[in-house]
Every structure is written in C-alpha cells, then in structure tokens.
Write a protein that holds these residues in place. Structure first.
Motif, PDB file in Angstrom:
ATOM      1  N   PRO A  48       0.812  -1.220   0.000  1.00  0.00           N
ATOM      2  CA  PRO A  48       0.000   0.000   0.000  1.00  0.00           C
ATOM      3  C   PRO A  48       0.846   1.271   0.000  1.00  0.00           C
ATOM      4  O   PRO A  48       0.419   2.302  -0.543  1.00  0.00           O
ATOM      5  CB  PRO A  48      -0.829  -0.116   1.291  1.00  0.00           C
ATOM      6  N   LEU A  49       2.056   1.221   0.575  1.00  0.00           N
ATOM      7  CA  LEU A  49       2.925   2.397   0.531  1.00  0.00           C
ATOM      8  C   LEU A  49       3.329   2.702  -0.910  1.00  0.00           C
ATOM      9  O   LEU A  49       3.379   3.871  -1.321  1.00  0.00           O
ATOM     10  CB  LEU A  49       4.165   2.149   1.391  1.00  0.00           C
ATOM     11  N   ALA A  50       3.597   1.646  -1.695  1.00  0.00           N
ATOM     12  CA  ALA A  50       3.922   1.850  -3.112  1.00  0.00           C
ATOM     13  C   ALA A  50       2.725   2.414  -3.872  1.00  0.00           C
ATOM     14  O   ALA A  50       2.887   3.247  -4.779  1.00  0.00           O
ATOM     15  CB  ALA A  50       4.376   0.525  -3.733  1.00  0.00           C
ATOM     16  N   LEU A  51       1.512   1.987  -3.506  1.00  0.00           N
ATOM     17  CA  LEU A  51       0.306   2.524  -4.149  1.00  0.00           C
ATOM     18  C   LEU A  51       0.144   4.005  -3.833  1.00  0.00           C
ATOM     19  O   LEU A  51      -0.290   4.793  -4.692  1.00  0.00           O
ATOM     20  CB  LEU A  51      -0.923   1.737  -3.681  1.00  0.00           C
ATOM     21  N   VAL A  52       0.487   4.395  -2.614  1.00  0.00           N
ATOM     22  CA  VAL A  52       0.436   5.814  -2.247  1.00  0.00           C
ATOM     23  C   VAL A  52       1.431   6.608  -3.090  1.00  0.00           C
ATOM     24  O   VAL A  52       1.126   7.697  -3.583  1.00  0.00           O
ATOM     25  CB  VAL A  52       0.724   5.995  -0.741  1.00  0.00           C
ATOM     26  N   GLN A  53       2.634   6.069  -3.283  1.00  0.00           N
ATOM     27  CA  GLN A  53       3.628   6.752  -4.111  1.00  0.00           C
ATOM     28  C   GLN A  53       3.158   6.868  -5.554  1.00  0.00           C
ATOM     29  O   GLN A  53       3.408   7.884  -6.215  1.00  0.00           O
ATOM     30  CB  GLN A  53       4.960   6.000  -4.024  1.00  0.00           C
ATOM     31  N   ASP A  54       2.467   5.843  -6.049  1.00  0.00           N
ATOM     32  CA  ASP A  54       1.888   5.923  -7.394  1.00  0.00           C
ATOM     33  C   ASP A  54       0.828   7.019  -7.463  1.00  0.00           C
ATOM     34  O   ASP A  54       0.710   7.722  -8.476  1.00  0.00           O
ATOM     35  CB  ASP A  54       1.267   4.581  -7.789  1.00  0.00           C
ATOM     36  N   LEU A  55       0.054   7.162  -6.403  1.00  0.00           N
ATOM     37  CA  LEU A  55      -0.959   8.217  -6.355  1.00  0.00           C
ATOM     38  C   LEU A  55      -0.307   9.588  -6.417  1.00  0.00           C
ATOM     39  O   LEU A  55      -0.798  10.494  -7.116  1.00  0.00           O
ATOM     40  CB  LEU A  55      -1.788   8.076  -5.079  1.00  0.00           C
ATOM     41  N   ILE A  56       0.802   9.770  -5.695  1.00  0.00           N
ATOM     42  CA  ILE A  56       1.510  11.050  -5.720  1.00  0.00           C
ATOM     43  C   ILE A  56       2.004  11.348  -7.130  1.00  0.00           C
ATOM     44  O   ILE A  56       1.876  12.471  -7.632  1.00  0.00           O
ATOM     45  CB  ILE A  56       2.686  11.024  -4.720  1.00  0.00           C
ATOM     46  N   THR A  57       2.567  10.326  -7.786  1.00  0.00           N
ATOM     47  CA  THR A  57       3.037  10.506  -9.161  1.00  0.00           C
ATOM     48  C   THR A  57       1.893  10.861 -10.098  1.00  0.00           C
ATOM     49  O   THR A  57       2.021  11.744 -10.969  1.00  0.00           O
ATOM     50  CB  THR A  57       3.734   9.225  -9.650  1.00  0.00           C
ATOM     51  N   GLU A  58       0.754  10.202  -9.921  1.00  0.00           N
ATOM     52  CA  GLU A  58      -0.412  10.472 -10.761  1.00  0.00           C
ATOM     53  C   GLU A  58      -0.889  11.907 -10.583  1.00  0.00           C
ATOM     54  O   GLU A  58      -1.200  12.591 -11.565  1.00  0.00           O
ATOM     55  CB  GLU A  58      -1.532   9.500 -10.402  1.00  0.00           C
ATOM     56  N   ARG A  59      -0.960  12.371  -9.341  1.00  0.00           N
ATOM     57  CA  ARG A  59      -1.416  13.748  -9.083  1.00  0.00           C
ATOM     58  C   ARG A  59      -0.401  14.759  -9.623  1.00  0.00           C
ATOM     59  O   ARG A  59      -0.775  15.813 -10.136  1.00  0.00           O
ATOM     60  CB  ARG A  59      -1.620  13.958  -7.592  1.00  0.00           C
ATOM     61  N   SER A  60       0.893  14.418  -9.524  1.00  0.00           N
ATOM     62  CA  SER A  60       1.918  15.312 -10.064  1.00  0.00           C
ATOM     63  C   SER A  60       1.810  15.408 -11.579  1.00  0.00           C
ATOM     64  O   SER A  60       1.936  16.499 -12.158  1.00  0.00           O
ATOM     65  CB  SER A  60       3.303  14.800  -9.663  1.00  0.00           C
ATOM     66  N   ASN A  61       1.561  14.278 -12.236  1.00  0.00           N
ATOM     67  CA  ASN A  61       1.375  14.288 -13.691  1.00  0.00           C
ATOM     68  C   ASN A  61       0.133  15.077 -14.077  1.00  0.00           C
ATOM     69  O   ASN A  61       0.124  15.774 -15.100  1.00  0.00           O
ATOM     70  CB  ASN A  61       1.274  12.863 -14.214  1.00  0.00           C
ATOM     71  N   ARG A  62      -0.893  14.971 -13.270  1.00  0.00           N
ATOM     72  CA  ARG A  62      -2.111  15.737 -13.527  1.00  0.00           C
ATOM     73  C   ARG A  62      -1.832  17.236 -13.441  1.00  0.00           C
ATOM     74  O   ARG A  62      -2.322  18.019 -14.260  1.00  0.00           O
ATOM     75  CB  ARG A  62      -3.191  15.335 -12.520  1.00  0.00           C
ATOM     76  N   LYS A  63      -1.027  17.620 -12.464  1.00  0.00           N
ATOM     77  CA  LYS A  63      -0.659  19.028 -12.343  1.00  0.00           C
ATOM     78  C   LYS A  63       0.081  19.501 -13.579  1.00  0.00           C
ATOM     79  O   LYS A  63      -0.161  20.605 -14.081  1.00  0.00           O
ATOM     80  CB  LYS A  63       0.206  19.231 -11.095  1.00  0.00           C
ATOM     81  N   GLN A  64       0.994  18.678 -14.094  1.00  0.00           N
ATOM     82  CA  GLN A  64       1.740  19.050 -15.290  1.00  0.00           C
ATOM     83  C   GLN A  64       0.822  19.164 -16.498  1.00  0.00           C
ATOM     84  O   GLN A  64       0.989  20.064 -17.337  1.00  0.00           O
ATOM     85  CB  GLN A  64       2.838  18.016 -15.558  1.00  0.00           C
ATOM     86  N   GLU A  65      -0.164  18.280 -16.602  1.00  0.00           N
ATOM     87  CA  GLU A  65      -1.129  18.367 -17.701  1.00  0.00           C
ATOM     88  C   GLU A  65      -1.919  19.671 -17.635  1.00  0.00           C
ATOM     89  O   GLU A  65      -2.116  20.327 -18.663  1.00  0.00           O
ATOM     90  CB  GLU A  65      -2.078  17.169 -17.641  1.00  0.00           C
ATOM     91  N   VAL A  66      -2.363  20.025 -16.436  1.00  0.00           N
ATOM     92  CA  VAL A  66      -3.110  21.280 -16.267  1.00  0.00           C
ATOM     93  C   VAL A  66      -2.218  22.473 -16.594  1.00  0.00           C
ATOM     94  O   VAL A  66      -2.646  23.438 -17.237  1.00  0.00           O
ATOM     95  CB  VAL A  66      -3.672  21.374 -14.832  1.00  0.00           C
ATOM     96  N   THR A  67      -0.960  22.410 -16.149  1.00  0.00           N
ATOM     97  CA  THR A  67      -0.014  23.489 -16.438  1.00  0.00           C
ATOM     98  C   THR A  67       0.162  23.661 -17.942  1.00  0.00           C
ATOM     99  O   THR A  67       0.181  24.787 -18.455  1.00  0.00           O
ATOM    100  CB  THR A  67       1.346  23.192 -15.782  1.00  0.00           C
ATOM    101  N   ASP A  68       0.272  22.548 -18.666  1.00  0.00           N
ATOM    102  CA  ASP A  68       0.424  22.618 -20.121  1.00  0.00           C
ATOM    103  C   ASP A  68      -0.807  23.238 -20.777  1.00  0.00           C
ATOM    104  O   ASP A  68      -0.683  24.006 -21.739  1.00  0.00           O
ATOM    105  CB  ASP A  68       0.678  21.224 -20.689  1.00  0.00           C
ATOM    106  N   ILE A  69      -1.987  22.907 -20.257  1.00  0.00           N
ATOM    107  CA  ILE A  69      -3.220  23.470 -20.819  1.00  0.00           C
ATOM    108  C   ILE A  69      -3.256  24.987 -20.617  1.00  0.00           C
ATOM    109  O   ILE A  69      -3.569  25.758 -21.536  1.00  0.00           O
ATOM    110  CB  ILE A  69      -4.452  22.815 -20.159  1.00  0.00           C
ATOM    111  N   VAL A  70      -2.907  25.433 -19.410  1.00  0.00           N
ATOM    112  CA  VAL A  70      -2.947  26.863 -19.096  1.00  0.00           C
ATOM    113  C   VAL A  70      -1.896  27.623 -19.905  1.00  0.00           C
ATOM    114  O   VAL A  70      -2.182  28.658 -20.510  1.00  0.00           O
ATOM    115  CB  VAL A  70      -2.744  27.089 -17.587  1.00  0.00           C
TER     116      VAL A  70
END
Length: 450
Positions: free
Chosen positions: A37-59
């Motif tokens: 589950p700790l690895a799943l949490v780290q995957d979640l952090i990576t996913e949210r970080s990638n989402r931030k980058q996608e939003v940044t690219d859109i803006v």
C-alpha cells in the motif's frame, strides 16, 4: 514391584511461535507486506503530479509558453550571379549564359542591451492548480556598426542596400501584448510576422529601407509578453548586456553563461540579475550568408521555479515510509517484550495501516493548503489515533505516552529533513545514527532466547 514407566518430556509445539524470534519474523513480514500500500500511495503522488503538469500545459498553451528572443538582426539581400557554358547541338558553338538570384546576408549588432521586467500573475488557476505564469516586458537597444561585407566574400555592386530590413526571431507570437515597432535612428518601422523555414522561432520583420553602410544604425524596441516558466536570450551582439528584474524569490539561472555575481541579488520577494557576454565568449561570427545557423546551444536566461513543490515534498515524505513503519513497529515490539504485554499481529496491521493513512491525508490536504499545514494536520491525526489505540491495547498510559513522544520526534525529524536541501543527507545520517544508538541502548538487556 510395579514397574513405573517414565515418559520423556514432550516439547511444546507452540513454544516457537510464542518466542521473540517468531514474533520478530511475523512483524518483519508484515512490514514487507505494508510496502505494497505504501507503493500505491507513491503511485498516487506521481499520478497527481502528472495531472498538475497536464493542467499546467493546458494553461500555458493558452496564456503563453517559454519566451526566447534572438535579435535584432540586420538583413541585407545580395545578388548571386552564376555563369553556365551552353553548347549549341547544331553549330557546336559555346556561349556563356549568366543567371542571377537573390540571397540574404545577416549581420549582428555591435552593441546589444536587453532590459527585462517580469511580473508574476497570481490569479490564473485551473482546478486545484496554479501554474507559474507572468507578464514580461523586454526593452532592447543597441547599435549596428558599419558592416564588413568582405568577410562574406561579397562585392559591393551586388549588394541591394535599398532592400535592407530588420528581423527579430522570437517565440510566443500569440502571447505578445504590445504594438510591434522598432526605432532605427530617428525613424519608426513596424514589425510584422513573416513565414520562416526555421520552426523553432517565429520571425518578425520590418518593411525594407535603405541602409547606409558607412554610418552606425541605432535601434530601440520593446515587446510585452504573456509567458511562463522561463525567459531566454541568444547573445548575438558583439557585446551583449542583459538585465532581468522579477518579483519572484526562487530563480534558476540557466544556459551556458553565468550571471554577474557582484550584482546578482535574490531576496524573499524578488531578484535581480545581470549578464555581460562578448563575442569571444561564443564561437560564432557576427555575419552569415544565406542562412542563420541554429544557435540554441548558446542560450542563457532565467527559469522561475518552485524550489520544492508540494508533490515533490509528498514524494520525499513517502520515501521515509519504510523507516516510519519499521521504527514504530520496533517501538511496539520492544514495549511488548519488556512489559510482557501481548500484541496481536492484527493490531500491528492496524497500526501499520494508520501510518499509511498519514500519506494519503498529507497529499489530499496539501492540494487545498500548504505542505507545512497539511503535514502538521496529518501527523497530529495519526499520532492521536495511535495514542488512543495504544492505550486500549497496552492497558496503561505510560507506554502510549512514550510512543506518542517518539512518533512526534520522528515526524518532526522527517519534516526537517524534507525542508533541508544542502544538509539533508548530513542531518538524516546523524539522526539515524542517534536513533540506532537509542534502540541499542534500550534493547541491551532483553533476553532474546525466550
């Protein structure tokens, strides 16, 4: 006399599973299981970080991307005359035919000064995310000296002096927010977008004018941009001086040329930086024929950064998850061994899951607040939960209070490491050394043979 049969002692089959060794093996195995589950949490952090980058690219796609500027450049056409020998098939006579076409010569300025003001924009937001965007105004001036066409092996009679123009190569044409014109000596010329084979830069070009090759040509222009991420220049002047002022406290100076350390200034609210680059600092001449080569490798400038954004901090915190779980389990195990209080493997599992929940709380609260506030809330919630839970399973308050103090110190220690940059490894190594020494001290009298 009745024979008495003596039965040998039968070993207790459950004695091993009740030993400290067996308990350590089970706790160690549980720690390894909790890494999932700790690895799943780290995957979640990576996913949210990638989402931030996608939003940044859109803006930034709509607002404006990185700003790059190369110019101004003096463009002067010239005639190229070629001779071809033609043989008549019937008479076999040879004739010489001349053909001419037009190429361009490009000359860089002798003196080039860039003064840049960057103002960050705080009210641009999409969802939870606020990309780094800004308004930048670049004011440039300088001088074209007398051009030396002999270095290009050109003949004066082939130069079209009355077809000269000024070009500026830049990015983000759609984000330019000012009227575009350049002052040449005492005359203003408008700049218009032109097609260019070089896809990296867009080209702005003036109408043609008559250039006098024996006198200096002074220029001055200003461009206002909506931009994001960085502002960069190419030092095409024989002497290029650049100044950048911005209301941002964490710049990263990028490119192949260093700033002037004597004038560079960075405060908690803004920064100032200067560059001075002369022609011997970069290996290209001041004039070219036919085409300007790619000079991207000689860019320099500034990038506006977040020193450690919230997702980087969350990722760094999650990397200490194994340490937190292992040390917490070790504390409970030592208490269990010293006090002879039985702690079931299920209870260890609940404690481990509570520690995992710290990271999901941390990332979710961080997205709506600062990392420091989120860290304090998540750590307090987990510590209070484990305090109440340990009171119920240990049946006293002395050990739970010790556990609470230990977790408070551990989370505080990890927070300090996350905030440190240059000294994180040093402080972390010293802290772990002290933790190991404490464990060795408190466990020195435990009988591990039971």
């Amino acid at each position: 006399m009745e024979n008495q049969t003596q039965h040998p002692n039968i070993p207790n089959k459950t004695s091993f599973f009740q030993s400290n060794t067996a308990k350590m093996i089970m706790v160690g195995f549980l720690i390894l299981v909790l890494l999932i589950p700790l690895a799943l949490v780290q995957d979640l952090i990576t996913e949210r970080s990638n989402r931030k980058q996608e939003v940044t690219d859109i803006v930034t796609q709509k607002w404006g991307k990185d700003i790059e500027l190369m110019g101004p450049i003096l463009k002067i056409p010239y005639k190229v005359i070629t001779e071809t020998e033609v043989i008549d098939e019937k008479t076999k006579q040879k004739t010489i035919q001349k053909y001419s076409y037009t190429e361009n010569a490009y000359f860089f300025p002798d003196q080039l000064n860039h003064n840049t003001a960057i103002n960050k924009i705080d009210n641009i937001q999409l969802g939870l995310y606020k990309p780094i965007v800004f308004k930048a105004t670049i004011t440039s001036d300088g001088t074209f000296g007398t051009v030396d066409i002999s270095k290009l092996d050109l003949h004066p009679e082939n130069i079209l002096w009355d077809k000269a123009s000024i070009i500026i190569k830049t990015t983000n044409l759609k984000s330019i927010k000012s009227d575009l014109r350049i002052k040449l000596n005492n005359k203003f010329l408008n700049l218009e977008a032109k097609s260019d084979d070089e896809s990296r830069f867009d080209t702005l070009e003036t109408n043609t004018f008559t250039y006098n090759p024996v006198e200096d040509l002074n220029f001055n222009f200003s461009i206002s941009y909506n931009g994001s991420n960085s502002v960069q220049f190419i030092p095409i002047g024989k002497t290029t001086a650049t100044t950048v002022d911005a209301d941002w406290n964490s710049p990263s100076f990028i490119g192949n040329f260093a700033t002037n350390d004597t004038t560079k200034k960075i405060t908690t609210k803004n920064f100032h930086a200067d560059w001075k680059i002369i022609h011997v600092n970069r290996p290209f001449p001041q004039q070219f024929k036919a085409k300007i080569p790619a000079l991207k490798n000689y860019q320099y400038g500034v990038k506006l950064i977040e020193t450690v954004d919230e997702y980087q901090q969350n990722e760094r915190a999650s990397k200490y998850g194994f340490l937190v779980i292992g040390l917490t389990f070790l504390i409970f195990f030592l208490i269990q061994t010293i006090s002879k209080i039985h702690i079931h493997i299920f209870q260890y599992t609940m404690i481990g899951l509570a520690l995992i929940m710290f990271y999901t709380l941390l990332i979710s609260i961080t997205e709506h607040s600062s990392f420091s506030i989120a860290y304090a809330i998540a750590a307090s919630a987990v510590i209070i939960m484990l305090l109440l839970y340990s009171i119920s399973i240990l049946k006293n308050k002395k050990f739970p209070l010790f556990i609470t103090a230990s977790l408070t110190l551990l989370y505080s220690f990890i927070y300090i490491i996350i905030q440190l940059e240059d000294y994180a490894l040093l402080v972390g190594s010293i802290g772990l050394f002290l933790i190991l020494g404490s464990i060795m001290y408190f466990s020195r009298k435990i009988d591990w043979n039971n």
